[in-house]
Structures are given as structure tokens and as C-alpha cells.
Design a protein around this motif. Sequence first.
Motif, PDB file in Angstrom:
ATOM      1  N   ALA A 135       0.818  -1.216   0.000  1.00  0.00           N
ATOM      2  CA  ALA A 135       0.000   0.000   0.000  1.00  0.00           C
ATOM      3  C   ALA A 135       0.851   1.266   0.000  1.00  0.00           C
ATOM      4  O   ALA A 135       0.364   2.337  -0.374  1.00  0.00           O
ATOM      5  N   ASN A 136       2.110   1.149   0.408  1.00  0.00           N
ATOM      6  CA  ASN A 136       2.977   2.317   0.494  1.00  0.00           C
ATOM      7  C   ASN A 136       4.098   2.309  -0.538  1.00  0.00           C
ATOM      8  O   ASN A 136       5.096   3.023  -0.397  1.00  0.00           O
ATOM      9  N   GLY A 137       3.944   1.496  -1.577  1.00  0.00           N
ATOM     10  CA  GLY A 137       4.896   1.520  -2.684  1.00  0.00           C
ATOM     11  C   GLY A 137       6.218   0.841  -2.423  1.00  0.00           C
ATOM     12  O   GLY A 137       7.191   1.088  -3.155  1.00  0.00           O
ATOM     13  N   LEU A 138       6.281  -0.018  -1.431  1.00  0.00           N
ATOM     14  CA  LEU A 138       7.507  -0.756  -1.136  1.00  0.00           C
ATOM     15  C   LEU A 138       7.397  -2.183  -1.662  1.00  0.00           C
ATOM     16  O   LEU A 138       6.288  -2.694  -1.846  1.00  0.00           O
ATOM     17  N   PRO A 139       8.527  -2.854  -1.904  1.00  0.00           N
ATOM     18  CA  PRO A 139       8.468  -4.276  -2.284  1.00  0.00           C
ATOM     19  C   PRO A 139       7.776  -5.081  -1.190  1.00  0.00           C
ATOM     20  O   PRO A 139       8.156  -4.998  -0.017  1.00  0.00           O
ATOM     21  N   ALA A 140       6.766  -5.837  -1.563  1.00  0.00           N
ATOM     22  CA  ALA A 140       5.962  -6.570  -0.571  1.00  0.00           C
ATOM     23  C   ALA A 140       6.656  -7.869  -0.178  1.00  0.00           C
ATOM     24  O   ALA A 140       6.181  -8.966  -0.454  1.00  0.00           O
ATOM     25  N   SER A 141       7.791  -7.745   0.510  1.00  0.00           N
ATOM     26  CA  SER A 141       8.570  -8.917   0.905  1.00  0.00           C
ATOM     27  C   SER A 141       8.034  -9.567   2.171  1.00  0.00           C
ATOM     28  O   SER A 141       8.303 -10.736   2.442  1.00  0.00           O
ATOM     29  N   GLY A 142       7.295  -8.802   2.967  1.00  0.00           N
ATOM     30  CA  GLY A 142       6.833  -9.312   4.248  1.00  0.00           C
ATOM     31  C   GLY A 142       7.888  -9.244   5.332  1.00  0.00           C
ATOM     32  O   GLY A 142       7.620  -9.587   6.485  1.00  0.00           O
ATOM     33  N   GLN A 143       9.091  -8.805   4.991  1.00  0.00           N
ATOM     34  CA  GLN A 143      10.159  -8.632   5.971  1.00  0.00           C
ATOM     35  C   GLN A 143      10.137  -7.188   6.481  1.00  0.00           C
ATOM     36  O   GLN A 143       9.922  -6.248   5.718  1.00  0.00           O
ATOM     37  N   PHE A 144      10.366  -7.044   7.782  1.00  0.00           N
ATOM     38  CA  PHE A 144      10.316  -5.711   8.380  1.00  0.00           C
ATOM     39  C   PHE A 144      11.679  -5.043   8.225  1.00  0.00           C
ATOM     40  O   PHE A 144      12.607  -5.282   8.992  1.00  0.00           O
ATOM     41  N   THR A 145      11.764  -4.178   7.213  1.00  0.00           N
ATOM     42  CA  THR A 145      13.014  -3.524   6.849  1.00  0.00           C
ATOM     43  C   THR A 145      13.083  -2.119   7.439  1.00  0.00           C
ATOM     44  O   THR A 145      12.068  -1.578   7.912  1.00  0.00           O
TER      45      THR A 145
END
Length: 649
Positions: free
Chosen positions: A386-396
Amino acid sequence: MTPPVKSKSRTSRPRPLAMLLIAGLGTSSSSLVICTGSALADPTSAESASAKISAESSGPTSEPRTVSSPEKPRADVPMIQAGRHSGTDDPSPLLSRRGEQTQGATAPDPSPEKPEGAASDAKAAKDAQTIEPAPATTANNTAPASPEAALSTLLAERGASSRSLEQKRESEAIAAFYAARDFKLLWISDGAATEAARNVIPRLAAAGEDGLDTSIRPPSLPSAETLLDPARQAVFDLALSEAVLAYGRQASGARIDPHRISRLIGSRPDVADPSFILASVASASADSGSRLRGFNPQHPGYIALRDKLVAIRRDHQPSANRLMPRGPVLKVGMRDPRVALIRAKLSLDGRLDSDSPDSGPLGGKRGKAEIYDTEVAMAVADFQRANGLPASGQFTPQTSAILLRPRLPAGSYSPQLERELVTNMEFWRWMPRDLGHDRIEVNVPDFEVVLIRDDIEVARHRVVVGKTETPTPIFSHVMQFLIVNPYWNVPPSILKKEMLPKLANDPNYLHRLGYEVFKKNGRLVVRQPPGERNALGRIKFMFPNDYAVYLHDTPSRRYFEEDKRSFSHGCVRIDDPYQFAEQVLGPKWSEKRITGLFGKKERYINLPKPLPIHIEYFTASVDPFGHVSLRDDIYGYAHEVSTALGLQD
């Protein structure tokens, strides 16, 4: 066909539970009271479920025993609706032993029987807030029933205990679905929970994000011990199916019949078929959570409301404003103190600030709250997407930076705002899932009509809608043609309530105003010929419907200057109708060409292509910048829906 129950006894034969209920199990002071109806019940229920299934294979005893019928449950045993939370986190049906006197009035036994080790198992389950049935054992160590037989028995008891018509229908639908697959388990395969089961449980836990009933609680993933017990397998499988079905039906609009809100609401939600919900989600494997969420509307208007709902709930939590400490990138399986705060900021729970010093976001020990599990990873992936980041599921670090952006200003949250968002999300469930890339939308509380081409707004005009006592109907249809120089056939209601009283005082009233009066098929017809004074103006936009309403011009132009424009008898009067006609018909029909048709004779113009038209009712919307617009509930529909959803104080 239900597989037979195996038994080691040479003298006994497996008999259906109904036969045992009729014949009785003996004269022991204990009787088995069976109450089913929910996937969420007492933590000791699976123990009793195992005991019940074992009773089928143990054969007759020397003395008959009394058994309480499931059709008439005891008043002291609570019943739980399917798919609703009972106050615990147990997914099994409510199956418990109660003491009963052999004669006279019955009384609950304060000391239920439990197999050895059950107390410690229950304590461990309580500490972890998981749903772990006790092991299935029998007095003579007979083999437990197969999962198929156990599931068949549970389904039979579900149907027998269903109280409401809706509950009965859902029970029958689940039973028919499992019967068609010979009662084969849906969520357990090869001795383990399926990938679909593992991925759908986090989505069920986040049902509140879509404004659904938050009492939909999924069962915990089965432990190794559960996977060795056929009875526990059946309990888990049925509990998960019930939760998935409850979510899918609610998401597709099953909670409210719009016609009960008003007979002038013609919208009908396309409620998903139970078999389709279960089959499509179970077959989606890793995408099961997304597949289930897909039963919610996917319109941008709905998604914007949902995102705003999640945001205001997240920002309203005191725990969501804590500082996030630095740390490594978080992946599934890692343990970190930041996870509890991530849960709060992503609205995965509302109990981080519990009074108990040991409580965590899931109501268990804080250690569990610090585990970065698949539920958290999926929520993080949604947030990243939703915020334009790669949806990796990792908390970066990038994810953390966006998650820590300034929150809503103080005072921006209110229970009323939350109710408005959830209510309008429900309105979206009434809309067709395919609105059409080219379409017309009239939002009644907004007093505007919008023309959309290729999903982009190209024109917007003010409209006048029905008065409170003569509301504009809410429905979807297809605009097909326009009429230039229309006749106005006076509706019988207007003729009776408004014209006949005036005619009684002035016999020349209709003639003086130029109305034509004649009989057709034995009925009195009053109509106004085309012209400048015609109530429909010079043009009307036709989409023939059961309500006899349409968009049209009007000689009463002064009402368009008002902010609240509800003055009509139900039709929609449109400002700048000739320009709107040009926009609807396309470049071949200029405004000049249209006005050149004015005269005394009706002229019909077909649209190049039929155009969907949606007369809607939305009192809240969210723009691309996240700003909420609220509108007056002019017909009271939002209040009625909010009340039906249980959102009113």
C-alpha cells in the motif's frame, strides 16, 4: 457414505449416534449432553468429542444409560452460533460432560470428568492462548474413529443443533460440501495442515480490517498431538471451514438484506455460494488469504474506506505512538521485542496495553507476542504494498520509517467516524462487482451525477433528488436512449395527492395548464405535452426500470443553487442537461445539434453503446489524499445499516 467405526470388541458392532441416543448408554449417573453450533467453544470440548466418538465404537453395556438429546439441549448448557466467538479461543464444538441425577431434576456436576493429564494440557493451552484438544482415549483402548467418521458425526450434530434459519442453511451447505467429497478433510493432508490452512488463518484473524464481525475467530494450527487424533482433526477442519464460510459470506454481503432497510433499495449483494467459497479458498494454497479477502469489494472507493478504517484504529491506540527501537531486518520465525509494537501499529490486536503485565497482543504470554509469525509478515506485506515498497513481508528499515510517520492529529478519531466508515463499506457490498469502465454514478447524498470513461471522471453536474417522503430509489441499471421533447405522464400518486384536490376547487385547472386528459385501457391518463413548461424540461435520459424514475431536465432551475437539493418526487433532475447529453452521446452529437431538435414532437436518440448507471447511497468517502468526506444521511439508511450491524451505542 460414512465409513464404519472400527472396534476391537468382538461382541459389539458400530452403531450411529442417533441409535445410541435412542437405546441409551446405561444407568450411570453421568449422561452426555451434546451442544454444538460454533467453531469456538470450551477448551475441554475436544476431550469430550473424542469420548463421544469412542462411545460409538465401544458397543452396548450391561446397563442402559441416559443420554440428553442434541435436539433439545439442556438449559444450563450454553449454545453458540456457528462462526461466532463464545468467549474462549477453542475451535471445537461445545461437547461437555455434566452430572445428571437418575431421577428428578437435573443438576450440573461441578467436577467434570477428565482423563489423566487433561488439567496440565488445559493449563498449557490457556497459557499459550491456543486451541488444543485433549488426546482421544477410550476405557478399553479401542482405536479412535477415522477422521471421515468423526467429521460425519460432527456435521450431523451441527445440523441437529442449528437454531436459526440462516445457521441451519450454513450447516446444511457445509454438510453437503463435505458429503460430496466423502467427508475427506479439507484443511489437513498427509498428516499436516495444508498450505491453504496456514495462510488463511491470519486473514481470518484480521477480519476486522474489512469491517466484518470480529467474533470470527479461526482455530490455531493443529499441533503434532492433534494430528494423531482423528477426532481432533475433524474438530479443527470443521472449525476452519465454518470460519472461512462466515468470512466469505459476510464479505460478499450476507449480513444485511437491503430490501429490509427500504423497499426502494433495489440493490442486491451477490452473496458467494458456500461451496465456491470453501473450494476456491482451499485450492488457493499460498494465496488462500488473498483469495478469501477477495470476497470483499475490490472497488477503489471501498479500499480507500478500508485503509482509512485501519489507519484510524491504528493511530487511536496509545501503544501505536510508542517509539520503535532499532534492530535487524525481521523475518518469519524471529523473536524480537519490536514485534509487539508492530502488531499494535498494524492493528493486529488491541490488547497490547492490557492490565496484565504478562499479557501480549494475542492475550497470551509476552514471549508469544514477540514472535514474527506469518500473520505479522502478511500484514507487513500488505502495508508495504500500500505504500509503494516491495511486498517482501520482511520488516526492513524502509518499512519502519514509513510506519513511524506522524499520525492523525489529536481529536481526529471518533466512534462516529469509525461507524460511518464501516457502514459505507457495507454499502459497497450492495454494489455490482463490475461497475463498468464507462458508467454514470449518481450519489444521492452528494446531490451530484458523475460521468466516468475508462474509470476516469470526465464530467460532474449538480442534481436534485427525491424528498425525504419521496426518496430516489437506489439501484443499478443501463441507460439506453434519450428523449428530446418528452411528454410527462403524471404518476397516479401525484395525480391523486396533488392534482385532484386542486381540480376539485378549479375544474379548469388541468386545461388551463395545458394538460391532456384521456382514458387508455379503462384508466385515466393525464399528461403534459412537450414544451418549455413541461415538468421534464426538454430532455430526459431513459433507463426503463420498475421504479419509473429517470434523469431529466427541469424548468425549476432555482433549486440547483441550494446546497441540499432534495426536492423532487423521486426522479433525478440534472443541471446543464444539454451539455450532459453531449457528453453521454459522444462527439457526433453536439449540444447545438441536440437543441436543434426542440419542437412539439418526441425525438428518440439511442446511445452509441448502453451505459451502466448506478444510483448510489454513500455518506462517507475518502479521496486519494486520505481526506474523509461525510454527507448527511438524508434518508436515514446509514443509521439503519449501522444499527443492523450492531454499531450504534
